[in-house]
Design an enzyme around this catalytic site. Structure first.
Site, PDB file in Angstrom:
ATOM      1  CE  LYS A   1      66.917  70.406  67.305  1.00 36.17           C
ATOM      2  NZ  LYS A   1      67.315  69.657  68.418  1.00 36.17           N
ATOM      3  CG  ASN A   2      65.062  66.334  66.644  1.00 32.93           C
ATOM      4  OD1 ASN A   2      65.748  66.852  67.177  1.00 32.93           O
ATOM      5  ND2 ASN A   2      63.897  66.355  66.961  1.00 32.93           N
TER       6      ASN A   2
ATOM      7  NE  ARG B   1      65.395  64.010  76.418  1.00 35.73           N
ATOM      8  CZ  ARG B   1      65.181  63.347  77.518  1.00 35.73           C
ATOM      9  NH1 ARG B   1      65.517  63.531  78.878  1.00 35.73           N
ATOM     10  NH2 ARG B   1      64.526  62.163  77.409  1.00 35.73           N
TER      11      ARG B   1
ATOM     12  CB  CYS C   1      64.937  71.361  79.751  1.00 35.84           C
ATOM     13  SG  CYS C   1      63.555  70.360  78.949  1.00 35.84           S
TER      14      CYS C   1
ATOM     15  NE  ARG D   1      62.972  66.812  76.639  1.00 39.59           N
ATOM     16  CZ  ARG D   1      63.349  67.058  75.481  1.00 39.59           C
ATOM     17  NH1 ARG D   1      63.849  68.168  75.453  1.00 39.59           N
ATOM     18  NH2 ARG D   1      63.425  66.283  74.631  1.00 39.59           N
TER      19      ARG D   1
ATOM     20  CG  ASP E   1      59.687  68.893  68.171  1.00 39.49           C
ATOM     21  OD1 ASP E   1      59.516  68.984  69.490  1.00 39.49           O
ATOM     22  OD2 ASP E   1      60.824  68.234  67.811  1.00 39.49           O
TER      23      ASP E   1
ATOM     24  CB  ILE F   1      54.759  64.498  73.845  1.00 42.90           C
ATOM     25  CG1 ILE F   1      53.885  64.168  72.664  1.00 42.90           C
ATOM     26  CG2 ILE F   1      56.190  63.847  73.647  1.00 42.90           C
ATOM     27  CD1 ILE F   1      53.732  62.747  72.638  1.00 42.90           C
TER      28      ILE F   1
ATOM     29  NE  ARG G   1      69.684  73.362  72.149  1.00 38.04           N
ATOM     30  CZ  ARG G   1      68.773  72.758  72.852  1.00 38.04           C
ATOM     31  NH1 ARG G   1      68.067  73.170  73.923  1.00 38.04           N
ATOM     32  NH2 ARG G   1      68.695  71.546  72.700  1.00 38.04           N
TER      33      ARG G   1
HETATM   34  C1  UD1 Z   1      62.899  63.859  70.748  1.00 35.60           C
HETATM   35  C2  UD1 Z   1      63.129  65.210  69.804  1.00 35.60           C
HETATM   36  C3  UD1 Z   1      62.015  66.147  70.194  1.00 35.60           C
HETATM   37  C4  UD1 Z   1      60.704  65.715  70.422  1.00 35.60           C
HETATM   38  C5  UD1 Z   1      60.522  64.486  70.902  1.00 35.60           C
HETATM   39  C6  UD1 Z   1      58.980  63.842  70.882  1.00 35.60           C
HETATM   40  C7  UD1 Z   1      65.415  64.953  69.483  1.00 35.60           C
HETATM   41  C8  UD1 Z   1      66.701  65.442  69.722  1.00 35.60           C
HETATM   42  N1  UD1 Z   1      64.324  65.548  70.249  1.00 35.60           N
HETATM   43  O1  UD1 Z   1      63.015  63.889  72.026  1.00 35.60           O
HETATM   44  O2  UD1 Z   1      62.467  67.199  69.623  1.00 35.60           O
HETATM   45  O3  UD1 Z   1      59.833  66.701  70.875  1.00 35.60           O
HETATM   46  O4  UD1 Z   1      61.430  63.180  70.663  1.00 35.60           O
HETATM   47  O5  UD1 Z   1      58.755  63.791  69.298  1.00 35.60           O
HETATM   48  O6  UD1 Z   1      65.163  63.742  68.762  1.00 35.60           O
HETATM   49  N2  UD1 Z   1      60.481  59.740  78.676  1.00 35.60           N
HETATM   50  C9  UD1 Z   1      60.602  59.396  79.900  1.00 35.60           C
HETATM   51  N3  UD1 Z   1      61.771  58.641  80.372  1.00 35.60           N
HETATM   52  C10 UD1 Z   1      62.688  58.595  79.365  1.00 35.60           C
HETATM   53  C11 UD1 Z   1      62.593  58.927  78.013  1.00 35.60           C
HETATM   54  C12 UD1 Z   1      61.533  59.839  77.882  1.00 35.60           C
HETATM   55  O7  UD1 Z   1      59.874  59.428  80.835  1.00 35.60           O
HETATM   56  O8  UD1 Z   1      63.818  57.849  79.779  1.00 35.60           O
HETATM   57  C13 UD1 Z   1      59.437  60.508  78.540  1.00 35.60           C
HETATM   58  C14 UD1 Z   1      59.511  62.119  78.016  1.00 35.60           C
HETATM   59  O9  UD1 Z   1      59.683  62.804  79.075  1.00 35.60           O
HETATM   60  C15 UD1 Z   1      58.237  62.385  77.149  1.00 35.60           C
HETATM   61  C16 UD1 Z   1      57.954  60.891  76.407  1.00 35.60           C
HETATM   62  O10 UD1 Z   1      58.871  60.023  77.157  1.00 35.60           O
HETATM   63  O11 UD1 Z   1      57.068  62.674  77.848  1.00 35.60           O
HETATM   64  C17 UD1 Z   1      58.716  60.938  75.042  1.00 35.60           C
HETATM   65  O12 UD1 Z   1      60.104  61.568  75.090  1.00 35.60           O
HETATM   66  P1  UD1 Z   1      61.197  61.270  73.826  1.00 35.60           P
HETATM   67  O13 UD1 Z   1      60.416  60.628  72.665  1.00 35.60           O
HETATM   68  O14 UD1 Z   1      62.239  60.296  74.506  1.00 35.60           O
HETATM   69  O15 UD1 Z   1      61.774  62.739  73.502  1.00 35.60           O
HETATM   70  P2  UD1 Z   1      63.216  62.868  73.025  1.00 35.60           P
HETATM   71  O16 UD1 Z   1      63.794  61.765  72.686  1.00 35.60           O
HETATM   72  O17 UD1 Z   1      63.717  63.388  74.246  1.00 35.60           O
END
Ligand code: UD1
Length: 433
Positions: A22-23, A94, A118, A123, A306, A328, A397
């Site tokens: 999915k990701n 998201r 969420c 996030r 995850d 994370i 989802r």
């Molecule tokens: C993606 C995955 C999710 C997985 C996560 C970490 C998808 C659709 N989702 O989520 O399943 O658990 O990677 O492997 O691919 N952060 C900020 N600001 C930002 C962006 C991120 O503070 O603009 C923080 C987040 O809150 C988190 C960390 O950075 O603590 C990492 O998040 P991120 O790697 O961006 O996760 P997602 O891409 O949302």
């Protein structure tokens, strides 16, 4: 309203075939709309509701996206002509924020709702926004939307905080059509990033270094459609491995990339399971009682956040205490539901201490987030008696044919429709109080 009803206690045996990731699918579906020549045909797309949502969002922007009879997804971005993403669809997921990178690259204008909070904590998308801004977009945040515009995006050097997966992908998408070279430092290294880069390069982009922490993207004038097969879902694969572990089972998980599962497999072996690796499959046979594990989640190639929840579920039945640190997200809300099933879990800030119990007992439980849903299902499969799981729209989802796959492995699990709350109010009407 639907629920899953599980009678636990069966050791799971047999083979299960893993769906596409999915990701990986979500950013690739969005990136497919970057093309102004031809269409992309995407194979191994998981048929889950997040994929459905992203297709609807793209359609609302004028993109053509449809499944053929073989289940392949066709995406034609030539007709992309709207820059406002609809709140009622975007709020569900998201990952729909990837549309911002697409719209800025293609139309130089984007109005995309900011994702709200969420169930796994705050996030934000501030890293994404800072990246777009550094590429030359003028951005305002107004009425819950990110409104961005630019004459053209320019290549830049951008340092990505916390190796954010979403930021890396969004900026990769935006940078493919930018003027000049973009260098993403401290980029995420997840296999899904590499899959996106392979897809983009197939479309004619120039992306180098994906899978390392420095990614270079030389902008090109145009992109074209391409055929691509999505990589297998390592999180779904890991979930079935932990399902084998927790139920005392013996499951062969097929259609996997072993390399992507390195850290979960190390931990599964540490828990006492026997692991036999093939080329594209892995067999996990559980011991009589699992050994406890200590670990912390971290970006790839570390142990994925995850899979933290399915792992914690398995450790509830281990012969000792496990210490799990979540680095994370704020991802321990679901432990209250596991406690209702008899688990002994103490959470202090980012750390959970799980003392293994001799048995879990079935209970009605509520899914708090996607991966918690998977954890509650496998806990229910191991628990004595009846478990009812509510909140299935969250599980749907991200997992395709989830209960059907478990049923084929010998699980006693069915999906039932329950009476909606409105029926209950119907009954109350007319009662004299
Ligand atoms: C993606 C995955 C999710 C997985 C996560 C970490 C998808 C659709 N989702 O989520 O399943 O658990 O990677 O492997 O691919 N952060 C900020 N600001 C930002 C962006 C991120 O503070 O603009 C923080 C987040 O809150 C988190 C960390 O950075 O603590 C990492 O998040 P991120 O790697 O961006 O996760 P997602 O891409 O949302």
């Amino acid at each position: 309203m639907a629920r899953l009803v599980i009678y636990g206690g069966n050791a799971l045996h047999g083979e299960v075939t893993i769906s596409g990731a999915k990701n990986s699918a979500l950013p690739i579906i969005v990136a497919a709309a970057l093309a102004t020549e031809g269409e992309s045909v995407l194979d191994n797309i998981p048929h889950d509701s997040d994929v459905g949502t992203i297709c609807l969002i793209l359609r609302s922007l004028g993109v053509k996206a449809w499944f053929d009879q073989e289940g392949k997804l066709h995406v034609n971005g030539q007709t992309l002509n709207k820059y406002q993403a609809p709140y009622d669809l975007v709020r569900k997921m998201r990952a729909s924020f990837y549309c911002a990178g697409l719209l800025l690259a293609r139309l130089g204008q984007a109005e995309v709702p900011l994702p709200g909070g969420c169930a796994i904590g705050s996030r934000p998308v501030d890293f994404h926004i800072r990246g777009f801004s550094q590429m030359g977009a003028e951005i305002i945040i107004e009425h819950g939307f990110m409104k961005a515009q630019c004459k053209e995006l320019n290549g830049t050097n951008f340092y990505i905080n916390r190796s954010s997966v979403g930021t890396t992908m969004n900026l990769m998408i935006a940078a493919t059509l930018a003027k000049g070279t973009t260098v993403l430092e401290s980029a995420a290294k997840e296999p899904e990033i590499v899959d996106l880069a392979i897809f983009l390069n197939g479309m004619g982009a120039k992306v180098r270094g994906a899978g390392t922490d420095v990614i270079r993207i030389d902008g090109v004038e145009t992109l074209h459609g391409v055929e691509h097969t999505i990589i297998p879902d390592r999180i779904e694969a890991g979930t079935f491995m932990f399902a084998s572990a927790i139920t005392g089972g013996d499951i062969t998980v097929k259609n996997v990339v072993i390399e992507h599962l390195r850290s979960p497999l190390i931990k599964i072996e540490e828990s006492g399971c026997i692991v036999e690796k093939g080329t594209t499959e892995v067999r996990v046979s559980a011991p009589k009682r699992l050994q406890p594990i200590d670990l912390e989640t971290s970006p790839y190639p570390g142990f994925p956040t995850d899979l933290q929840q399915p792992l914690v579920a398995a450790m509830c039945l281990a012969g000792g205490a496990s210490v799990i640190r979540e680095n994370i997200f704020d991802r321990f809300r679901y432990v209250d539901e596991l406690r209702r099933m008899g688990a002994d879990i103490k959470v202090e800030r980012e750390t959970a201490i799980i003392r293994g119990v001799s048995q879990l007992t079935g209970a009605p439980v509520e899914v708090t987030d996607l991966r918690a849903g998977a954890a509650l299902v496998i806990a229910g499969l191991a628990a004595q008696g009846r478990t009812e799981i509510y909140g299935l729209d969250i599980i749907d989802r991200g997992y395709e044919n989830f209960e059907e796959k478990f049923r084929r492995l010998g699980a006693d699990i069915v999906r039932e429709e329950t009476k909606a709350a409105t029926d209950i109010f119907g009954k109350i009407q007319g009662i004299n109080v």
